[in-house]
Scaffold this motif. Structure first.
Motif, PDB file in Angstrom:
ATOM      1  N   MET A 187      20.524  -1.183  36.853  1.00 49.18           N
ATOM      2  CA  MET A 187      21.091  -0.825  38.138  1.00 49.18           C
ATOM      3  C   MET A 187      19.974  -0.733  39.184  1.00 49.18           C
ATOM      4  SD  MET A 187      23.624   2.407  38.971  1.00 49.18           S
ATOM      5  CE  MET A 187      24.772   1.895  37.688  1.00 49.18           C
ATOM      6  N   LYS A 188      20.218  -1.248  40.373  1.00 48.08           N
ATOM      7  CA  LYS A 188      19.211  -1.161  41.430  1.00 48.08           C
ATOM      8  C   LYS A 188      19.500   0.044  42.310  1.00 48.08           C
ATOM      9  CE  LYS A 188      16.768  -3.534  45.108  1.00 48.08           C
ATOM     10  NZ  LYS A 188      16.534  -4.770  45.875  1.00 48.08           N
ATOM     11  N   ILE A 189      18.462   0.850  42.518  1.00 48.68           N
ATOM     12  CA  ILE A 189      18.598   2.087  43.294  1.00 48.68           C
ATOM     13  C   ILE A 189      17.548   2.110  44.394  1.00 48.68           C
ATOM     14  CG2 ILE A 189      18.506   4.606  43.189  1.00 48.68           C
ATOM     15  CD1 ILE A 189      19.218   4.160  40.116  1.00 48.68           C
ATOM     16  N   VAL A 190      17.986   2.400  45.593  1.00 52.43           N
ATOM     17  CA  VAL A 190      17.079   2.524  46.737  1.00 52.43           C
ATOM     18  C   VAL A 190      17.130   3.962  47.235  1.00 52.43           C
ATOM     19  CG1 VAL A 190      16.669   1.867  49.141  1.00 52.43           C
ATOM     20  CG2 VAL A 190      17.216   0.120  47.439  1.00 52.43           C
ATOM     21  N   VAL A 218      13.964   0.550  40.878  1.00 54.06           N
ATOM     22  CA  VAL A 218      13.908   1.556  41.947  1.00 54.06           C
ATOM     23  C   VAL A 218      12.977   1.109  43.072  1.00 54.06           C
ATOM     24  CG1 VAL A 218      13.347   3.948  42.526  1.00 54.06           C
ATOM     25  CG2 VAL A 218      14.334   3.408  40.285  1.00 54.06           C
ATOM     26  N   GLU A 219      13.440   1.299  44.311  1.00 55.42           N
ATOM     27  CA  GLU A 219      12.601   1.124  45.482  1.00 55.42           C
ATOM     28  C   GLU A 219      12.725   2.378  46.352  1.00 55.42           C
ATOM     29  OE1 GLU A 219      14.001  -2.335  47.494  1.00 55.42           O
ATOM     30  OE2 GLU A 219      13.039  -3.745  46.123  1.00 55.42           O
ATOM     31  N   ILE A 220      11.602   2.806  46.927  1.00 55.75           N
ATOM     32  CA  ILE A 220      11.617   3.969  47.816  1.00 55.75           C
ATOM     33  C   ILE A 220      11.091   3.543  49.183  1.00 55.75           C
ATOM     34  CG2 ILE A 220      10.749   6.308  48.224  1.00 55.75           C
ATOM     35  CD1 ILE A 220      10.388   6.612  45.210  1.00 55.75           C
ATOM     36  N   LYS A 263      20.206  -4.930  49.123  1.00 59.97           N
ATOM     37  CA  LYS A 263      21.295  -5.024  48.141  1.00 59.97           C
ATOM     38  C   LYS A 263      20.995  -4.043  47.014  1.00 59.97           C
ATOM     39  CE  LYS A 263      22.836  -8.469  50.569  1.00 59.97           C
ATOM     40  NZ  LYS A 263      23.974  -8.237  51.506  1.00 59.97           N
ATOM     41  N   ALA A 264      21.799  -3.007  46.907  1.00 57.97           N
ATOM     42  CA  ALA A 264      21.560  -1.994  45.886  1.00 57.97           C
ATOM     43  C   ALA A 264      22.877  -1.424  45.404  1.00 57.97           C
ATOM     44  CB  ALA A 264      20.680  -0.881  46.458  1.00 57.97           C
TER      45      ALA A 264
END
Length: 432
Positions: free
Chosen positions: A1-4, A40-42, A56-57
């Motif tokens: 899962m991609k989470i921002v 994960v991106e912050i 896109k997350a």
């Protein structure tokens, strides 16, 4: 899962917008989710603001302070509501408000529940996190997750404790982290510091010396590390232990951020600060004797403060050679005693959260007008951080203080440029 995960941009008056030190909350959560196998991106907007249309997350997490809440809600509107989770101090204080912009709101510490929320195992609209009892179980924060964040950073934040047994009337710390101190072990902190490549560290605990025995163990390690410079937040009572101060100096402490709050003894009592002006003076002298610089933090606008209090504060700072100061205007953060009292008295005239940054007056003071308090604090700030004072320090070869005064001068100048109209004061009515 991609989470921002997103930390909204600071207000113009916030010094952290100039030194780009991230909040640790999103970094801890991002590290936990990464360790669970998520992508994960912050984004910290003070460092880098992305094109949100291109993101896109699966999950968008936004951490808000009161002063950044409006911006956080603005960001939330850019995404489908079912993807948005909001947390942080402000969301913990007013969860029902934050809920209007997100599918879920986390109240309190989120480390223990974030995985279950992301995986869909917890579906409550308002999720109550539990305090992390054993802070040694937290992962070491992975700052590489922050887009645009240069490593090694100029200064790295390190958390060694949570909670505070004191309950100052204007403070929201206990609402978020409780009134019981919880500490990481000195050994656990030592291992994190070994991996930190920055030469400057900021221990962001609300009271770094709250547990003297553990603090001494940590300081002994810092002595052996050598060539590390660091700053911390402490109370005046730290100065009562001369041997601890000496060890702090040997270990590389170059700045102590101390919440003096006021030079008006009546205001200190009203704030429930549990310290005296005599203790403040003793602390300043004690830290300076150990060659530790002081960032003095004051809160102006209590019911016993008037115009003279503002200038007494400036004279006090100059007389006692406080290196840098923060003259905050009393801010009624939701959930605090001050907010409840001013709300009951119908003295709050603005609930524009972007003004709740400690530099805008949003309530009617008792002994002077809102405009008088605002303008006198600004003038006192400008006097302390004047170009003349900066040049004097430079000529005397106090280069670090001169640089910090210059930074303060720029912050004041930027604030004035963005707030020249003082338009929010019209909301009080008497300024229309």
């Amino acid at each position: 899962m991609k989470i921002v995960l997103i930390e909204p941009g600071s207000t113009i008056a916030n010094v952290y917008s100039k030194i780009s030190m991230p909040l640790l909350g999103p970094v801890y959560l991002g590290t936990i989710l990464k360790n669970q196998g998520h992508e994960v991106e912050i984004y910290k907007e003070d460092i880098y603001t992305p094109d949100y249309a291109g993101i896109k997350a699966d999950i968008i997490g936004i951490s808000i302070l009161t002063a950044t809440a409006n911006r956080g809600y603005e960001i939330a509107r850019k995404f489908p509501k079912e993807k948005v989770i909001i947390g942080g101090v402000h969301a913990s204080l007013v969860p029902q408000e934050a809920r209007r912009f997100a599918r879920q709101v986390v109240v309190g510490e989120a480390e223990g529940v974030i995985g279950d929320i992301v995986n869909g195992e917890v579906r409550d609209e308002i999720v109550y996190g539990k305090p992390v009892e054993n802070l040694d179980l937290l992962p070491y924060p992975d700052f590489s997750l922050i887009k645009g964040y240069r490593l090694p950073a100029f200064i790295t934040p390190v958390l060694t404790s949570r909670g505070c047994p004191f309950d100052c009337s204007f403070c929201s710390v206990t609402k978020m982290f409780g009134r019981t101190y919880r500490f990481r072990s000195a050994e656990n902190i030592r291992k994190e510091l070994l991996a930190v490549r920055s030469k400057n560290i900021f221990f962001c605990d609300d009271n770094f010396t709250a547990n003297p025995k553990r603090t001494r163990q940590l300081l002994e390690f810092l002595v052996r590390m050598k060539k590390r410079h660091w700053a911390c937040q402490v109370r005046c009572d730290a100065a009562k232990d001369e041997s601890l101060l000496a060890l702090m100096a040997r270990a590389g402490c170059n700045t102590a951020c101390i919440g003096f709050e006021s030079v008006n003894h009546k205001t200190l009592e009203a704030y429930d600060k549990k310290q005296t002006i005599e203790e403040i003076i003793h602390a300043i002298g004690s830290f300076h004797k150990k060659k530790i610089k002081i960032h003095g933090m004051f809160v102006l606008g209590g019911d016993d403060d008037d115009k003279k209090t503002v200038w007494d504060t400036l004279r006090f700072a100059v007389r006692h050679k406080i290196d840098t100061i923060q003259m905050m205007i009393l801010t009624p953060l939701p959930g605090t005693k001050v907010y409840e009292e001013l709300e009951k008295q119908k003295r709050i005239f603005s609930r524009d959260w972007s003004l709740y940054d400690g530099q805008h007056i949003v309530f009617a003071p008792k002994l002077l007008s809102a405009r008088e308090l605002q303008m006198n604090v600004l003038k006192a700030y400008a006097r302390f951080y004047s170009v003349y004072n900066t040049l004097v320090l430079f000529v005397r070869l106090h280069f670090r203080n001169a640089f910090l005064r210059l930074m303060g001068h720029k912050i004041v100048k930027d604030w004035l440029r963005h707030n020249r109209s003082m338009r929010w004061l019209a909301q009080e009515g008497i300024f229309s």
